[in-house]
Design a protein around this motif. Structure first.
Motif, PDB file in Angstrom:
ATOM      1  N   ALA A 290       0.610  -1.252  -0.071  1.00  0.00           N
ATOM      2  CA  ALA A 290      -0.116   0.128  -0.052  1.00  0.00           C
ATOM      3  C   ALA A 290       0.852   1.199  -0.069  1.00  0.00           C
ATOM      4  O   ALA A 290       1.910   1.371   0.471  1.00  0.00           O
ATOM      5  CB  ALA A 290      -1.002   0.111   1.246  1.00  0.00           C
ATOM      6  N   MET A 291       0.374   2.270  -0.466  1.00  0.00           N
ATOM      7  CA  MET A 291       1.277   3.541  -0.563  1.00  0.00           C
ATOM      8  C   MET A 291       0.263   4.922  -0.682  1.00  0.00           C
ATOM      9  O   MET A 291      -0.686   4.908  -1.312  1.00  0.00           O
ATOM     10  CB  MET A 291       2.330   3.345  -1.673  1.00  0.00           C
ATOM     11  CG  MET A 291       3.344   4.670  -1.837  1.00  0.00           C
ATOM     12  SD  MET A 291       4.547   4.016  -2.784  1.00  0.00           S
ATOM     13  CE  MET A 291       4.263   3.354  -4.446  1.00  0.00           C
ATOM     14  N   MET A 292       0.840   5.909  -0.423  1.00  0.00           N
ATOM     15  CA  MET A 292       0.391   7.175  -0.407  1.00  0.00           C
ATOM     16  C   MET A 292       1.389   8.216  -0.257  1.00  0.00           C
ATOM     17  O   MET A 292       2.519   7.934   0.224  1.00  0.00           O
ATOM     18  CB  MET A 292      -0.572   7.600   0.754  1.00  0.00           C
ATOM     19  CG  MET A 292      -2.017   6.797   0.773  1.00  0.00           C
ATOM     20  SD  MET A 292      -3.110   7.448   2.147  1.00  0.00           S
ATOM     21  CE  MET A 292      -3.456   9.093   1.375  1.00  0.00           C
ATOM     22  N   ASP A 293       1.067   9.304  -0.560  1.00  0.00           N
ATOM     23  CA  ASP A 293       1.982  10.520  -0.583  1.00  0.00           C
ATOM     24  C   ASP A 293       1.537  11.507   0.601  1.00  0.00           C
ATOM     25  O   ASP A 293       0.361  11.333   0.969  1.00  0.00           O
ATOM     26  CB  ASP A 293       2.159  11.513  -1.403  1.00  0.00           C
ATOM     27  CG  ASP A 293       1.212  12.351  -2.112  1.00  0.00           C
ATOM     28  OD1 ASP A 293      -0.088  12.107  -1.596  1.00  0.00           O
ATOM     29  OD2 ASP A 293       1.385  13.390  -2.772  1.00  0.00           O
ATOM     30  N   VAL A 294       2.494  11.872   1.599  1.00  0.00           N
ATOM     31  CA  VAL A 294       2.151  12.778   2.725  1.00  0.00           C
ATOM     32  C   VAL A 294       1.699  14.126   2.376  1.00  0.00           C
ATOM     33  O   VAL A 294       2.917  15.058   2.503  1.00  0.00           O
ATOM     34  CB  VAL A 294       3.339  12.407   3.861  1.00  0.00           C
ATOM     35  CG1 VAL A 294       2.729  13.122   5.041  1.00  0.00           C
ATOM     36  CG2 VAL A 294       3.635  11.144   3.956  1.00  0.00           C
ATOM     37  N   SER A 295       0.562  14.307   2.219  1.00  0.00           N
ATOM     38  CA  SER A 295       0.384  15.855   1.845  1.00  0.00           C
ATOM     39  C   SER A 295      -0.528  16.148   3.038  1.00  0.00           C
ATOM     40  O   SER A 295      -0.502  17.650   3.136  1.00  0.00           O
ATOM     41  CB  SER A 295      -0.722  15.779   0.257  1.00  0.00           C
ATOM     42  OG  SER A 295      -1.866  14.990   0.571  1.00  0.00           O
ATOM     43  N   ASP A 296      -1.436  15.421   3.684  1.00  0.00           N
ATOM     44  CA  ASP A 296      -2.107  16.226   4.640  1.00  0.00           C
ATOM     45  C   ASP A 296      -1.815  15.790   6.100  1.00  0.00           C
ATOM     46  O   ASP A 296      -2.428  15.942   6.997  1.00  0.00           O
ATOM     47  CB  ASP A 296      -3.739  15.763   4.476  1.00  0.00           C
ATOM     48  CG  ASP A 296      -4.088  16.377   3.337  1.00  0.00           C
ATOM     49  OD1 ASP A 296      -4.424  17.378   3.061  1.00  0.00           O
ATOM     50  OD2 ASP A 296      -4.563  15.232   2.266  1.00  0.00           O
ATOM     51  N   GLY A 297      -0.489  15.137   6.078  1.00  0.00           N
ATOM     52  CA  GLY A 297      -0.059  14.719   7.811  1.00  0.00           C
ATOM     53  C   GLY A 297       0.021  13.339   7.841  1.00  0.00           C
ATOM     54  O   GLY A 297      -0.826  12.580   7.269  1.00  0.00           O
ATOM     55  N   LEU A 298       0.960  12.865   8.259  1.00  0.00           N
ATOM     56  CA  LEU A 298       1.098  11.217   8.490  1.00  0.00           C
ATOM     57  C   LEU A 298      -0.094  10.452   9.028  1.00  0.00           C
ATOM     58  O   LEU A 298      -0.355   9.614   8.625  1.00  0.00           O
ATOM     59  CB  LEU A 298       2.703  11.150   9.520  1.00  0.00           C
ATOM     60  CG  LEU A 298       2.871   9.653   9.544  1.00  0.00           C
ATOM     61  CD1 LEU A 298       3.065   8.834   8.295  1.00  0.00           C
ATOM     62  CD2 LEU A 298       4.162   9.374  10.410  1.00  0.00           C
ATOM     63  N   SER A 299      -0.448  11.260  10.246  1.00  0.00           N
ATOM     64  CA  SER A 299      -1.561  10.649  10.928  1.00  0.00           C
ATOM     65  C   SER A 299      -2.725  10.636  10.023  1.00  0.00           C
ATOM     66  O   SER A 299      -3.414   9.396   9.958  1.00  0.00           O
ATOM     67  CB  SER A 299      -2.120  11.349  12.158  1.00  0.00           C
ATOM     68  OG  SER A 299      -1.071  11.624  13.278  1.00  0.00           O
ATOM     69  N   SER A 300      -2.830  11.481   9.169  1.00  0.00           N
ATOM     70  CA  SER A 300      -4.241  11.269   8.324  1.00  0.00           C
ATOM     71  C   SER A 300      -3.980  10.434   7.048  1.00  0.00           C
ATOM     72  O   SER A 300      -5.056   9.488   6.875  1.00  0.00           O
ATOM     73  CB  SER A 300      -4.423  12.800   7.698  1.00  0.00           C
ATOM     74  OG  SER A 300      -5.350  12.576   6.621  1.00  0.00           O
ATOM     75  N   GLU A 301      -2.839  10.235   6.680  1.00  0.00           N
ATOM     76  CA  GLU A 301      -2.535   9.243   5.567  1.00  0.00           C
ATOM     77  C   GLU A 301      -2.495   7.916   6.355  1.00  0.00           C
ATOM     78  O   GLU A 301      -2.802   7.082   5.480  1.00  0.00           O
ATOM     79  CB  GLU A 301      -1.073   9.694   4.975  1.00  0.00           C
ATOM     80  CG  GLU A 301      -0.887  10.984   4.754  1.00  0.00           C
ATOM     81  CD  GLU A 301      -1.871  11.820   3.880  1.00  0.00           C
ATOM     82  OE1 GLU A 301      -2.927  11.414   3.510  1.00  0.00           O
ATOM     83  OE2 GLU A 301      -1.547  12.813   3.433  1.00  0.00           O
TER      84      GLU A 301
END
Length: 346
Positions: free
Chosen positions: A231-242
């Protein structure tokens, strides 16, 4: 009887998107994945097309009193590239649409485009179209990015499994502290003629805010090492949110360790100067555009070979929830406290 109306701020950005787009049927066979990840996935044969779009509004997402137009153009393009990399793909084309108010000149827009074109040149992306319109609310920037990946390479948010290792690239919180510095100096400069702020020793956090980079290098290194994230995301809204997005999409829980969160020295110094909690800034600040991803436990040793990637925790069963393990061994439940565009606040 008048129907009760719900304020958008009560739902927030992601709550609103979910409410508007849930249960939308996908009618075309080429549409493999719609709303709900960093980019949509379209199936066109051997490769899959990735599509993402981003809207930036003056006064909400940027302040031109301290954001140079060239930097803004560069950042506007790069944040879209980052969404494609977060799907383990490569960005290929963008379209740029602008809403322009009367206070902007041709030269202003050329400066904005200089930043966009520089980003395209560095990342090997083609600018293939767009639109312009008059605006009565300041500058509006809308960029759509098209990317591609082999079918077997696409990574979603929904593939994390218990015992997977949680990894993040780079460091966190620098962009947020850079923003705090810019906003403070902007307030100090108000009403002062020829004010010159002193940013010496703080160049890194300013660059992370004004001119972020997408982590193409990490995607390339993962491919070289034969590692495909689950799984993967970029951290645009904060690590907790992602982290919470991945946990929800994958139906898992997680544990991340406070003492493993990567933080740069300049970020730490700035947080101390502002009397802010450093870990809170790193977990909730946002705009880092680093990659957050999970890998199987069998890739533990291989991940250690990739420079600039930190193992920060592991994936658990869903009933254990999502939490951060503090330095003293306690646990704090993760909450999405990142940027909410509809309240304009953390």
């Amino acid at each position: 009887m008048e129907n009760k109306q719900t304020e958008i701020s009560k739902l927030g950005e992601f709550g609103l998107i979910e409410k508007l787009t849930k249960d939308i049927p996908l009618k075309n066979a080429s549409t493999k994945l719609g709303v709900g990840d960093d980019a949509a996935v379209l199936n066109f044969g051997d490769k899959e097309a990735l599509v993402t779009t981003d809207l930036l509004l003056e006064g909400i997402h940027f302040d031109l009193r301290y954001v140079p137009l060239k930097h803004l153009g560069y950042k506007a393009a790069v944040v879209n590239f980052s969404d494609i990399y977060a799907m383990n793909g490569m960005p290929k084309q963008i379209t740029v649409s602008l809403g322009i108010s009367s206070r902007f000149t041709v030269e202003h827009i050329e400066e904005l485009y200089a930043g966009i074109r520089l980003a395209c040149e560095i990342y090997g992306v083609d600018l293939v179209g767009g639109d312009t319109s008059a605006s009565v609310t300041g500058l509006v920037i809308s960029i759509t990015c098209l990317g591609e990946a082999k079918k077997e390479d696409v990574v979603l948010r929904s593939g994390a499994k218990p015992t997977d290792i949680i990894c993040v690239s780079g460091d966190l919180g620098a962009a947020y502290m850079g923003l705090q510095l810019l906003e403070r100096e902007n307030q100090v400069a108000a009403g002062q003629k020829d004010f010159q702020p002193d940013f010496s020793g703080r160049e890194y956090i300013l660059e992370r805010q004004l001119k972020p980079e997408a982590r193409k290098d990490v995607i390339e290194e993962l491919a070289k090492a034969g590692i495909k994230p689950t799984a993967m995301m970029d951290v645009s809204d904060g690590l907790s949110s992602e982290l919470l997005h991945i946990c929800k999409s994958s139906n898992v829980g997680c544990r991340v360790y406070e003492d493993r969160i990567p933080i740069d020295y300049q970020t730490a110094v700035m947080a101390e100067e502002f009397n802010m909690n450093l870990v809170v800034a790193a977990m909730n600040g946002g705009e880092d555009y680093e990659l957050l991803f999970t890998v199987p436990l069998t890739d533990n040793d291989n991940i250690d070979k990739i420079k600039g990637v930190t193992k920060i925790g592991y994936v658990t069963k869903p009933e254990l929830g999502a939490a951060m393990v503090t330095r003293d061994g306690g646990e704090i439940e993760l909450r999405a406290q990142g940027w909410n565009a509809f309240t304009g606040a953390k």
